[in-house]
Design an enzyme around this catalytic site. Sequence first.
Site, PDB file in Angstrom:
ATOM      1  N   LEU A  19     -25.984  17.806 -11.521  1.00 29.03           N
ATOM      2  CA  LEU A  19     -25.050  18.733 -12.145  1.00 29.03           C
ATOM      3  C   LEU A  19     -23.715  18.794 -11.414  1.00 29.03           C
ATOM      4  O   LEU A  19     -22.652  18.758 -12.040  1.00 29.03           O
ATOM      5  CB  LEU A  19     -25.663  20.140 -12.189  1.00 29.03           C
ATOM      6  CG  LEU A  19     -26.753  20.377 -13.222  1.00 29.03           C
ATOM      7  CD1 LEU A  19     -27.524  21.654 -12.879  1.00 29.03           C
ATOM      8  CD2 LEU A  19     -26.161  20.473 -14.617  1.00 29.03           C
ATOM      9  N   SER A  73     -22.732  21.985   5.358  1.00 28.89           N
ATOM     10  CA  SER A  73     -23.932  22.674   4.903  1.00 28.89           C
ATOM     11  C   SER A  73     -23.518  24.079   4.499  1.00 28.89           C
ATOM     12  O   SER A  73     -22.925  24.817   5.292  1.00 28.89           O
ATOM     13  CB  SER A  73     -24.970  22.750   6.024  1.00 28.89           C
ATOM     14  OG  SER A  73     -26.007  23.651   5.671  1.00 28.89           O
ATOM     15  N   VAL A  74     -23.850  24.480   3.276  1.00 30.99           N
ATOM     16  CA  VAL A  74     -23.452  25.805   2.810  1.00 30.99           C
ATOM     17  C   VAL A  74     -24.189  26.914   3.550  1.00 30.99           C
ATOM     18  O   VAL A  74     -23.804  28.083   3.466  1.00 30.99           O
ATOM     19  CB  VAL A  74     -23.663  25.956   1.291  1.00 30.99           C
ATOM     20  CG1 VAL A  74     -22.767  24.985   0.532  1.00 30.99           C
ATOM     21  CG2 VAL A  74     -25.125  25.780   0.906  1.00 30.99           C
ATOM     22  N   ASN A 100     -23.019  25.431  -6.595  1.00 31.87           N
ATOM     23  CA  ASN A 100     -24.043  24.643  -7.268  1.00 31.87           C
ATOM     24  C   ASN A 100     -25.138  24.144  -6.328  1.00 31.87           C
ATOM     25  O   ASN A 100     -26.215  23.775  -6.782  1.00 31.87           O
ATOM     26  CB  ASN A 100     -23.367  23.456  -7.975  1.00 31.87           C
ATOM     27  CG  ASN A 100     -24.361  22.472  -8.545  1.00 31.87           C
ATOM     28  OD1 ASN A 100     -24.987  22.724  -9.559  1.00 31.87           O
ATOM     29  ND2 ASN A 100     -24.519  21.324  -7.872  1.00 31.87           N
ATOM     30  N   SER A 152     -30.564  30.758 -12.831  1.00 37.54           N
ATOM     31  CA  SER A 152     -31.603  29.969 -13.488  1.00 37.54           C
ATOM     32  C   SER A 152     -32.485  30.860 -14.335  1.00 37.54           C
ATOM     33  O   SER A 152     -32.679  32.047 -14.025  1.00 37.54           O
ATOM     34  CB  SER A 152     -32.462  29.251 -12.436  1.00 37.54           C
ATOM     35  OG  SER A 152     -33.593  28.654 -13.032  1.00 37.54           O
ATOM     36  N   TYR A 165     -37.333  30.525  -5.362  1.00 36.45           N
ATOM     37  CA  TYR A 165     -36.211  30.070  -6.195  1.00 36.45           C
ATOM     38  C   TYR A 165     -35.793  31.156  -7.176  1.00 36.45           C
ATOM     39  O   TYR A 165     -34.610  31.460  -7.333  1.00 36.45           O
ATOM     40  CB  TYR A 165     -36.657  28.807  -6.926  1.00 36.45           C
ATOM     41  CG  TYR A 165     -35.611  28.121  -7.761  1.00 36.45           C
ATOM     42  CD1 TYR A 165     -34.608  27.359  -7.170  1.00 36.45           C
ATOM     43  CD2 TYR A 165     -35.649  28.183  -9.150  1.00 36.45           C
ATOM     44  CE1 TYR A 165     -33.667  26.694  -7.943  1.00 36.45           C
ATOM     45  CE2 TYR A 165     -34.720  27.526  -9.933  1.00 36.45           C
ATOM     46  CZ  TYR A 165     -33.728  26.783  -9.322  1.00 36.45           C
ATOM     47  OH  TYR A 165     -32.792  26.131 -10.093  1.00 36.45           O
ATOM     48  N   ALA A 168     -33.970  34.030  -5.401  1.00 39.30           N
ATOM     49  CA  ALA A 168     -32.606  33.644  -5.025  1.00 39.30           C
ATOM     50  C   ALA A 168     -31.692  33.610  -6.242  1.00 39.30           C
ATOM     51  O   ALA A 168     -30.551  34.094  -6.194  1.00 39.30           O
ATOM     52  CB  ALA A 168     -32.626  32.278  -4.349  1.00 39.30           C
ATOM     53  N   LYS A 169     -32.194  33.072  -7.337  1.00 40.46           N
ATOM     54  CA  LYS A 169     -31.358  32.926  -8.527  1.00 40.46           C
ATOM     55  C   LYS A 169     -31.040  34.274  -9.179  1.00 40.46           C
ATOM     56  O   LYS A 169     -29.948  34.472  -9.712  1.00 40.46           O
ATOM     57  CB  LYS A 169     -32.048  31.994  -9.528  1.00 40.46           C
ATOM     58  CG  LYS A 169     -32.090  30.535  -9.085  1.00 40.46           C
ATOM     59  CD  LYS A 169     -30.702  30.000  -8.764  1.00 40.46           C
ATOM     60  CE  LYS A 169     -30.674  28.501  -8.622  1.00 40.46           C
ATOM     61  NZ  LYS A 169     -29.320  28.004  -8.241  1.00 40.46           N
ATOM     62  N   ALA A 197     -31.210  21.029 -17.015  1.00 37.93           N
ATOM     63  CA  ALA A 197     -30.705  19.662 -16.927  1.00 37.93           C
ATOM     64  C   ALA A 197     -31.693  18.766 -16.207  1.00 37.93           C
ATOM     65  O   ALA A 197     -32.464  19.220 -15.360  1.00 37.93           O
ATOM     66  CB  ALA A 197     -29.357  19.638 -16.200  1.00 37.93           C
ATOM     67  N   ALA A 198     -31.647  17.514 -16.563  1.00 33.82           N
ATOM     68  CA  ALA A 198     -32.513  16.519 -15.936  1.00 33.82           C
ATOM     69  C   ALA A 198     -31.866  16.050 -14.641  1.00 33.82           C
ATOM     70  O   ALA A 198     -31.017  15.162 -14.638  1.00 33.82           O
ATOM     71  CB  ALA A 198     -32.730  15.338 -16.880  1.00 33.82           C
TER      72      ALA A 198
END
Length: 303
Positions: A19, A73-74, A100, A152, A165, A168-169, A197-198
């Site tokens: 993405l 690194s974020v 992202n 997400s 996950y 966090a999202k 998305a793939a």
Amino acid sequence: MAIDLTGRVAIVTGAGGGLGREHAKLLAARGAKVVVNDLGGSVSGSDGSIAAADAVVREIEAAGGEAMADGASVTEMAQVEAMVAAAMERWGRIDILVNNAGILRDKTFAKMDLADFRAVIDVHLMGAVHCTKAVWEIMRRQNYGRIVMTTSSSGLFGNFGQSNYGAAKMALVGLMQVLSLEGRKNDIRVNCLAPTAATRMLEGLLPEEALAALAPATVSPGVLALVAKDAPTRTILCAGAGSFEQAHLTLTRGIHAGRGDDAAERIQSSWAELADQRGSVVPENAGVQGQVELEKLKEALGV
């Protein structure tokens, strides 16, 4: 009218593939100068190389755009600040931030090590916090900014085996809700994108024909719309396979159960009414809940 980003400077994290790569390429194609940030790690976040980011920069430059690679690194604020400083030194402003970057460490909650929970929170949530904090004052001084958080459906609606996950999202939605209010007077518009998305994260989980339909490039127009000059703010945009939807956190009309000893029982017997979507609202801010509740109290008291 075509969206024109000429003169704008964008940072896209996790842009070495999937993405992020498509986001960066599309923003550059519309005129933005782009910082292509990517640690170059695996899906789980291990290892690291700037090679992927460099490759995307070459793609952008070959198409006539302007970009620079960054391997910060974020999760490390000092590295993020250095990335922002490098962009400011080269281009003098930062207008767009697309948060992202992400990793996956899926397991059921019963089997999940807390280190894996923290790692996902650190990248998705704190990574976005670090990057946003690093550009916030710049955008305030400019009286202009466009920020996209990548949320997400796993956070919005839940997904088995993704407690870290999903947490966090959904936290990113809360961050977006508050920052959109705080940034309004300086024309900093903050939104969320919930992509399907793939990418490497879905390899082996979906059949090939589904993966082909869910190409990351079909999501990126949503990012472009969210960072445009006339973008909305406080929007949760869902995107996948060329389709786009909005998700909302709504408040139902509910009931007034009072403060008596049977209040819990009144709630228990009224779940259907509590859940009734008729008359529901999308609150403008946290105070709306209290307003709705006080209105029902006044009705109950006949005042």
